[in-house]
Structures are given as structure tokens and as C-alpha cells.
Design an enzyme around this catalytic site. Structure first.
Site, short mmCIF file in Angstrom:
data_model
loop_
_atom_site.label_atom_id
_atom_site.label_comp_id
_atom_site.label_asym_id
_atom_site.label_seq_id
_atom_site.Cartn_x
_atom_site.Cartn_y
_atom_site.Cartn_z
N TYR A 131 59.49 51.30 53.62
CA TYR A 131 60.79 51.52 54.30
C TYR A 131 61.77 51.64 52.96
CZ TYR A 131 65.29 50.18 56.28
OH TYR A 131 66.77 50.21 57.00
N LYS A 147 64.67 55.00 52.15
CA LYS A 147 65.88 54.72 52.02
C LYS A 147 66.50 55.02 50.69
CE LYS A 147 66.48 53.73 56.35
NZ LYS A 147 66.89 54.64 57.23
N VAL A 179 70.74 44.14 60.87
CA VAL A 179 71.40 44.45 61.92
C VAL A 179 71.10 43.67 63.08
CG1 VAL A 179 72.79 46.06 63.57
CG2 VAL A 179 72.18 46.60 61.22
#
Length: 213
Positions: free
Chosen positions: A108, A112, A141
Site C-alpha cells: 500500500y 501511494k 479514515v
């Protein structure tokens, strides 16, 4: 506005299918007459809690393809019209693990970090056409993916509850609270508006004070 916020929204192949992205661009222009704003929100989390050695080549390719190639495809489809009209706003939603890295989230993080490079290169290339290209970097989030995957993994590993895992994450941030989807949406709205006309190629963390402090 063309907003790709779900891999299936663009079509059967999702944002990783360049033909589907081009078709979505054509449909948006046909429906609205022009395309001013592109917000790239489609993305995935990749393997959680796996070291780089434990991550399989397939897992690595899948998340890089979704988080990097997907944004490349939508930008490549949308930019010709923006260049022709000499106006456009592009916001790529990345993540703070693409600014500091994270153990157990190598694939991940790599995707990014790569999206930041794509953002900055495009910003340099299309700035002369009055097009802003920026990067919003949310922290964790709050929502189903955060609680059911990230917090669930931590809760299992540390033998704590989900709520305790949420609180542990919150303690990492200067503001002692977890980011919400509204926080991220407001940052995107700012960068998609003319209030931010002189900002391009920036990384905007929306994380309560983690990546930059």
C-alpha cells in the site's frame, strides 16, 4: 465532474481498464458539455499486517495497479479536454503511508508513494494550461474498512476490543481523533475550487497531525 470513487463505477473493468476510463470521460462530456474536475478516490488497502517478504507478487501487483494505474488511466483520459479548454482541477486521494511509510503495509505504501510521483509529474507538465494537480493524503479514515480490517487486525494481535484499537490509533495524532470522510471531502473541495488556484503538486495531509509532525 468526473469522479471515480469506486472501481466498478467506471465500468466492468474499473479504473484499471483504460478503455473504461476513456468511455467514462466521453460520457461525462456528453452529459455535461465539459469536464472541469477529476477526483480520483478509487483505491484499496492491500495486504494488512504482512511484511514485504510475506506479501505475494500478486498482492503487490493488484494494489499498485489499482492505486497507481487507475489514477493514471483516469488522468490520461480527462486531461486532453482540460488542456483544450485551458482549465482543470485534478485531486488524487492518496494516504499518509505514502509520506512516511508503514511496517506491515509495504505494498500500500509503495502504491501511494508512486501516486505522489504521478501527481507531481503531471502538475509540472500541465500547469502551463491552467490545470492544478494535487494530492490529498488522509490518515486512517473512520469507517467500515478502518474498523473491520485495520482495527480488527490490531485487536486480534493485541487481544483488545475494536473500540480500544480505534482509540490507540487516535492517540498517534496531535488532535487525538481519527479522520472522517467529511474531513477528506472538505480537503478535496478546497483543492477542486478556485480558492486554491495557486496550489499545484502539493501533498495535503488530512490526518490530525501525524505525517508532518
Amino acid at each position: 465532474m468526473l469522479a471515480c470513487n469506486w472501481r466498478g463505477r467506471v465500468g466492468a473493468g474499473g479504473v484499471t481498464d483504460s478503455a473504461q476510463c476513456e468511455a467514462a470521460d466521453t460520457a461525462a462530456k456528453a452529459a455535461y458539455g465539459r469536464l472541469d474536475i477529476l477526483v480520483n478516490v478509487a483505491g484499496g488497502s492491500g495486504p494488512i499486517g504482512k511484511t514485504g517478504i510475506e506479501t505475494t507478487p500478486e498482492e503487490f501487483r493488484d494494489i499498485v495497479d489499482l492505486n497507481m494505474t487507475g489514477c493514471f488511466n483516469t488522468m490520461r483520459a480527462a486531461l486532453p479536454a482540460m488542456i483544450a479548454q485551458r482549465y482543470g482541477k485534478i485531486v488524487n486521494v492518496g494516504g499518509t503511508f505514502g509520506m512516511r511509510g508503514r511496517a506491515g503495509r509495504m505494498a500500500y505504501s509503495a502504491s501511494k508513494w508512486g501516486l505522489r510521483g504521478i501527481t507531481k509529474s503531471f502538475a509540472l507538465e500541465v500547469g502551463q494550461y491552467n490545470i492544478n494537480v494535487n494530492y490529498v493524503a488522509p490518515g486512517m479514515v473512520d469507517g467500515p474498512r478502518f474498523r473491520e480490517k485495520v482495527c480488527a487486525e490490531m485487536a486480534k494481535r493485541l487481544k483488545i476490543t475494536i473500540e480500544e484499537a480505534v482509540e490507540r490509533h487516535a492517540q498517534d495524532y496531535a488532535l487525538k481523533r481519527v479522520t472522517t470522510d467529511v474531513d477528506v471531502a472538505n480537503a478535496c473541495l478546497f483543492l477542486a475550487s478556485d480558492v486554491s488556484r495557486q496550489l499545484t503538486g502539493v501533498d495535503l495531509p488530512v490526518d490530525g497531525g501525524w505525517a508532518m509532525l
